[in-house]
Design a protein around this motif. Structure first.
Motif, PDB file in Angstrom:
ATOM      1  N   PRO A   1       0.828  -1.213   0.000  1.00  0.00           N
ATOM      2  CA  PRO A   1       0.000   0.000   0.000  1.00  0.00           C
ATOM      3  C   PRO A   1       0.858   1.257   0.000  1.00  0.00           C
ATOM      4  O   PRO A   1       1.915   1.296   0.627  1.00  0.00           O
ATOM      5  CB  PRO A   1      -0.812  -0.133   1.292  1.00  0.00           C
ATOM      6  N   ASP A   2       0.391   2.252  -0.710  1.00  0.00           N
ATOM      7  CA  ASP A   2       1.076   3.542  -0.754  1.00  0.00           C
ATOM      8  C   ASP A   2       0.674   4.341   0.482  1.00  0.00           C
ATOM      9  O   ASP A   2      -0.517   4.648   0.660  1.00  0.00           O
ATOM     10  CB  ASP A   2       0.674   4.302  -2.027  1.00  0.00           C
ATOM     11  N   PRO A   3       1.616   4.674   1.372  1.00  0.00           N
ATOM     12  CA  PRO A   3       1.268   5.404   2.594  1.00  0.00           C
ATOM     13  C   PRO A   3       0.701   6.800   2.323  1.00  0.00           C
ATOM     14  O   PRO A   3       0.043   7.382   3.191  1.00  0.00           O
ATOM     15  CB  PRO A   3       2.605   5.487   3.347  1.00  0.00           C
ATOM     16  N   ASP A   4       0.934   7.298   1.117  1.00  0.00           N
ATOM     17  CA  ASP A   4       0.455   8.640   0.783  1.00  0.00           C
ATOM     18  C   ASP A   4      -0.834   8.630  -0.028  1.00  0.00           C
ATOM     19  O   ASP A   4      -1.406   9.693  -0.304  1.00  0.00           O
ATOM     20  CB  ASP A   4       1.536   9.402  -0.016  1.00  0.00           C
ATOM     21  N   ASP A   5      -1.291   7.446  -0.399  1.00  0.00           N
ATOM     22  CA  ASP A   5      -2.509   7.348  -1.216  1.00  0.00           C
ATOM     23  C   ASP A   5      -3.173   6.008  -0.970  1.00  0.00           C
ATOM     24  O   ASP A   5      -2.670   4.962  -1.397  1.00  0.00           O
ATOM     25  CB  ASP A   5      -2.152   7.502  -2.696  1.00  0.00           C
ATOM     26  N   ASP A   6      -4.309   6.025  -0.286  1.00  0.00           N
ATOM     27  CA  ASP A   6      -4.994   4.788   0.078  1.00  0.00           C
ATOM     28  C   ASP A   6      -5.529   4.007  -1.112  1.00  0.00           C
ATOM     29  O   ASP A   6      -5.873   2.831  -0.985  1.00  0.00           O
ATOM     30  CB  ASP A   6      -6.160   5.085   1.037  1.00  0.00           C
ATOM     31  N   PHE A   7      -5.615   4.655  -2.272  1.00  0.00           N
ATOM     32  CA  PHE A   7      -6.218   4.010  -3.432  1.00  0.00           C
ATOM     33  C   PHE A   7      -5.175   3.468  -4.408  1.00  0.00           C
ATOM     34  O   PHE A   7      -5.523   2.963  -5.474  1.00  0.00           O
ATOM     35  CB  PHE A   7      -7.135   4.999  -4.158  1.00  0.00           C
ATOM     36  N   HIS A   8      -3.908   3.585  -4.059  1.00  0.00           N
ATOM     37  CA  HIS A   8      -2.859   3.109  -4.955  1.00  0.00           C
ATOM     38  C   HIS A   8      -1.850   2.241  -4.207  1.00  0.00           C
ATOM     39  O   HIS A   8      -1.747   2.309  -2.976  1.00  0.00           O
ATOM     40  CB  HIS A   8      -2.134   4.291  -5.622  1.00  0.00           C
ATOM     41  N   GLU A   9      -1.161   1.444  -4.968  1.00  0.00           N
ATOM     42  CA  GLU A   9      -0.091   0.617  -4.409  1.00  0.00           C
ATOM     43  C   GLU A   9       1.258   1.146  -4.853  1.00  0.00           C
ATOM     44  O   GLU A   9       1.367   1.858  -5.857  1.00  0.00           O
ATOM     45  CB  GLU A   9      -0.238  -0.839  -4.871  1.00  0.00           C
ATOM     46  N   MET A  10       2.272   0.830  -4.089  1.00  0.00           N
ATOM     47  CA  MET A  10       3.629   1.191  -4.460  1.00  0.00           C
ATOM     48  C   MET A  10       4.404  -0.081  -4.791  1.00  0.00           C
ATOM     49  O   MET A  10       4.131  -1.148  -4.238  1.00  0.00           O
ATOM     50  CB  MET A  10       4.324   1.961  -3.333  1.00  0.00           C
ATOM     51  N   GLU A  11       5.330   0.027  -5.707  1.00  0.00           N
ATOM     52  CA  GLU A  11       6.138  -1.117  -6.102  1.00  0.00           C
ATOM     53  C   GLU A  11       7.614  -0.753  -6.037  1.00  0.00           C
ATOM     54  O   GLU A  11       7.992   0.409  -6.146  1.00  0.00           O
ATOM     55  CB  GLU A  11       5.781  -1.575  -7.522  1.00  0.00           C
ATOM     56  N   GLY A  12       8.423  -1.762  -5.818  1.00  0.00           N
ATOM     57  CA  GLY A  12       9.851  -1.528  -5.757  1.00  0.00           C
ATOM     58  C   GLY A  12      10.612  -2.839  -5.706  1.00  0.00           C
ATOM     59  O   GLY A  12      10.045  -3.914  -5.941  1.00  0.00           O
ATOM     60  N   VAL A  13      11.875  -2.734  -5.380  1.00  0.00           N
ATOM     61  CA  VAL A  13      12.748  -3.904  -5.294  1.00  0.00           C
ATOM     62  C   VAL A  13      13.391  -3.940  -3.918  1.00  0.00           C
ATOM     63  O   VAL A  13      13.908  -2.929  -3.426  1.00  0.00           O
ATOM     64  CB  VAL A  13      13.835  -3.864  -6.389  1.00  0.00           C
ATOM     65  N   ILE A  14      13.327  -5.110  -3.282  1.00  0.00           N
ATOM     66  CA  ILE A  14      13.957  -5.308  -1.969  1.00  0.00           C
ATOM     67  C   ILE A  14      15.341  -5.895  -2.176  1.00  0.00           C
ATOM     68  O   ILE A  14      15.520  -6.860  -2.916  1.00  0.00           O
ATOM     69  CB  ILE A  14      13.114  -6.252  -1.095  1.00  0.00           C
ATOM     70  N   THR A  15      16.322  -5.324  -1.522  1.00  0.00           N
ATOM     71  CA  THR A  15      17.696  -5.828  -1.581  1.00  0.00           C
ATOM     72  C   THR A  15      18.067  -6.386  -0.210  1.00  0.00           C
ATOM     73  O   THR A  15      17.406  -6.082   0.793  1.00  0.00           O
ATOM     74  CB  THR A  15      18.662  -4.698  -1.969  1.00  0.00           C
ATOM     75  N   PRO A  16      19.108  -7.206  -0.139  1.00  0.00           N
ATOM     76  CA  PRO A  16      19.494  -7.785   1.159  1.00  0.00           C
ATOM     77  C   PRO A  16      19.706  -6.745   2.256  1.00  0.00           C
ATOM     78  O   PRO A  16      19.348  -6.976   3.417  1.00  0.00           O
ATOM     79  CB  PRO A  16      20.797  -8.527   0.831  1.00  0.00           C
ATOM     80  N   ASP A  17      20.262  -5.574   1.916  1.00  0.00           N
ATOM     81  CA  ASP A  17      20.536  -4.578   2.940  1.00  0.00           C
ATOM     82  C   ASP A  17      19.267  -3.859   3.416  1.00  0.00           C
ATOM     83  O   ASP A  17      19.280  -3.200   4.459  1.00  0.00           O
ATOM     84  CB  ASP A  17      21.552  -3.546   2.423  1.00  0.00           C
ATOM     85  N   THR A  18      18.149  -3.966   2.670  1.00  0.00           N
ATOM     86  CA  THR A  18      16.897  -3.355   3.106  1.00  0.00           C
ATOM     87  C   THR A  18      15.891  -4.393   3.603  1.00  0.00           C
ATOM     88  O   THR A  18      14.778  -4.041   4.008  1.00  0.00           O
ATOM     89  CB  THR A  18      16.250  -2.555   1.955  1.00  0.00           C
ATOM     90  N   TRP A  19      16.260  -5.673   3.571  1.00  0.00           N
ATOM     91  CA  TRP A  19      15.330  -6.740   3.925  1.00  0.00           C
ATOM     92  C   TRP A  19      14.784  -6.595   5.343  1.00  0.00           C
ATOM     93  O   TRP A  19      13.606  -6.839   5.596  1.00  0.00           O
ATOM     94  CB  TRP A  19      15.987  -8.095   3.761  1.00  0.00           C
ATOM     95  N   GLU A  20      15.595  -6.174   6.273  1.00  0.00           N
ATOM     96  CA  GLU A  20      15.157  -6.079   7.671  1.00  0.00           C
ATOM     97  C   GLU A  20      13.940  -5.173   7.813  1.00  0.00           C
ATOM     98  O   GLU A  20      13.074  -5.410   8.657  1.00  0.00           O
ATOM     99  CB  GLU A  20      16.302  -5.566   8.550  1.00  0.00           C
ATOM    100  N   ALA A  21      13.856  -4.132   6.992  1.00  0.00           N
ATOM    101  CA  ALA A  21      12.728  -3.209   7.076  1.00  0.00           C
ATOM    102  C   ALA A  21      11.434  -3.828   6.548  1.00  0.00           C
ATOM    103  O   ALA A  21      10.336  -3.392   6.903  1.00  0.00           O
ATOM    104  CB  ALA A  21      13.050  -1.932   6.300  1.00  0.00           C
ATOM    105  N   PHE A  22      11.551  -4.838   5.704  1.00  0.00           N
ATOM    106  CA  PHE A  22      10.378  -5.460   5.091  1.00  0.00           C
ATOM    107  C   PHE A  22      10.051  -6.822   5.692  1.00  0.00           C
ATOM    108  O   PHE A  22       8.937  -7.315   5.526  1.00  0.00           O
ATOM    109  CB  PHE A  22      10.612  -5.631   3.579  1.00  0.00           C
ATOM    110  N   SER A  23      10.994  -7.424   6.366  1.00  0.00           N
ATOM    111  CA  SER A  23      10.845  -8.793   6.856  1.00  0.00           C
ATOM    112  C   SER A  23       9.620  -8.944   7.758  1.00  0.00           C
ATOM    113  O   SER A  23       9.525  -8.307   8.802  1.00  0.00           O
ATOM    114  CB  SER A  23      12.103  -9.201   7.632  1.00  0.00           C
ATOM    115  N   PRO A  24       8.654  -9.790   7.392  1.00  0.00           N
ATOM    116  CA  PRO A  24       7.451  -9.971   8.215  1.00  0.00           C
ATOM    117  C   PRO A  24       7.670 -11.001   9.319  1.00  0.00           C
ATOM    118  O   PRO A  24       8.569 -11.849   9.232  1.00  0.00           O
ATOM    119  CB  PRO A  24       6.433 -10.481   7.200  1.00  0.00           C
ATOM    120  N   GLU A  25       6.863 -10.908  10.346  1.00  0.00           N
ATOM    121  CA  GLU A  25       6.858 -11.940  11.384  1.00  0.00           C
ATOM    122  C   GLU A  25       6.049 -13.120  10.864  1.00  0.00           C
ATOM    123  O   GLU A  25       4.888 -12.964  10.482  1.00  0.00           O
ATOM    124  CB  GLU A  25       6.259 -11.406  12.679  1.00  0.00           C
ATOM    125  N   LEU A  26       6.658 -14.287  10.858  1.00  0.00           N
ATOM    126  CA  LEU A  26       6.001 -15.463  10.306  1.00  0.00           C
ATOM    127  C   LEU A  26       5.782 -16.526  11.377  1.00  0.00           C
ATOM    128  O   LEU A  26       6.630 -16.704  12.259  1.00  0.00           O
ATOM    129  CB  LEU A  26       6.858 -16.060   9.184  1.00  0.00           C
TER     130      LEU A  26
END
Length: 277
Positions: A201-226
């Motif tokens: 989800p785009d934090p600045d727009d509830d009606f749109h999604e954001m896309e990008g690429v996750i790299t190993p050095d940014t994984w910690e910010a995206f890593s979900p609790e499983l």
């Protein structure tokens, strides 16, 4: 698995009556409220059992399962007694008086699923499915308890329960990988694909999604609790074995949680290639 508002509303109220969120109370208040919560839960279940079932409850397995979980009267009616139960090489037949209500994932407020690919996810909407298996996958005992359902004369029935080793499961390779992946953050980084596509989800727009690429050095910010001790899966129809792609899905029943993780087996190793939240 969210086709009937009836089921979602019932489960939402059920969780609330069971004290699903008491983080703002101290231990004594929680302890004192347990008895009252139990009575409220029993009362709610009793009320649910008096409600008429949706006419199409047997068309889709998901709709039937939700009602099976929350309606004890229906549950007993939809178990084919004496029920064959097989575990550790032993077979027995469970009689009606020995049956204990099975609530599956209702107590935790979310459920998990495994699909082979995105097109396979559409099978949950297929009204021609007449066989389904609900799996409780226990990583600590390396075992899977399978609840086998068949649609017989138009009505879904629980026809057997069996326990098998994870090694015999249709998703054995991925499940072995997932157990390690869910617990070990370092292993997660090593299991990222060359590129991990992110959709959220785009934090600045509830009606749109954001896309990008996750790299190993940014994984910690995206890593979900499983969940790492036990997960659920539902097999619709006949499972495929040894596929080289899996989509792990985690959905909240009434809290809007939605997570999809797409994995590919590349040169024998499972890699995360897409994360959707």
């Amino acid at each position: 698995m969210r086709h009937y508002l009836f089921s979602i509303v019932v489960l939402t109220v059920l969780f609330a009556s069971c004290g699903g969120n008491k983080s703002g109370h101290d231990d004594e208040v929680v302890a004192d409220s347990l008895a009252a919560d139990s009575l409220a839960s029993d009362s709610l279940l009793s009320d649910v059992e008096k409600l008429p079932l949706p006419k199409a409850v047997d068309e889709l397995f998901d709709d039937f399962l939700f009602n099976f979980v929350v309606n004890r009267k229906l549950q007993v009616e939809r178990v084919r007694f004496p029920l064959p139960v097989e575990a550790n090489g032993k077979k027995e037949r469970l009689t009606r008086d020995k049956w204990k209500t099975e609530q599956f994932f209702a107590h935790q407020g979310y459920y998990t699923l495994l699909f082979d690919n995105e097109s396979h996810m559409e099978i949950v909407k297929d009204t021609s499915v007449v066989h389904a298996v609900v799996e409780k996958i226990y990583f600590n005992t390396h075992s899977v308890v399978q609840y086998v359902f068949d649609r017989m004369r138009g009505a879904w029935m629980l026809t057997a329960i069996r326990t098998i080793p994870i090694s015999q499961d249709a998703n054995a390779s991925f499940l072995t990988f997932y157990q390690h992946f869910a617990k070990d953050k370092d292993y997660q980084q090593k299991s990222l694909g060359e590129t991990v596509h992110f959709v959220g989800p785009d934090p600045d727009d509830d009606f749109h999604e954001m896309e990008g690429v996750i790299t190993p050095d940014t994984w910690e910010a995206f890593s979900p609790e499983l969940p790492s001790e036990m997960i659920y899966n539902i097999i619709y129809g006949k499972p495929l074995k040894d596929t080289d792609s899996k989509i792990f899905v985690m959905r909240g029943i009434a809290n809007g949680l939605e997570l999809e993780m797409t994995f590919k087996r590349i040169r024998g190793d499972w890699k995360l290639v897409k994360l959707t939240t």
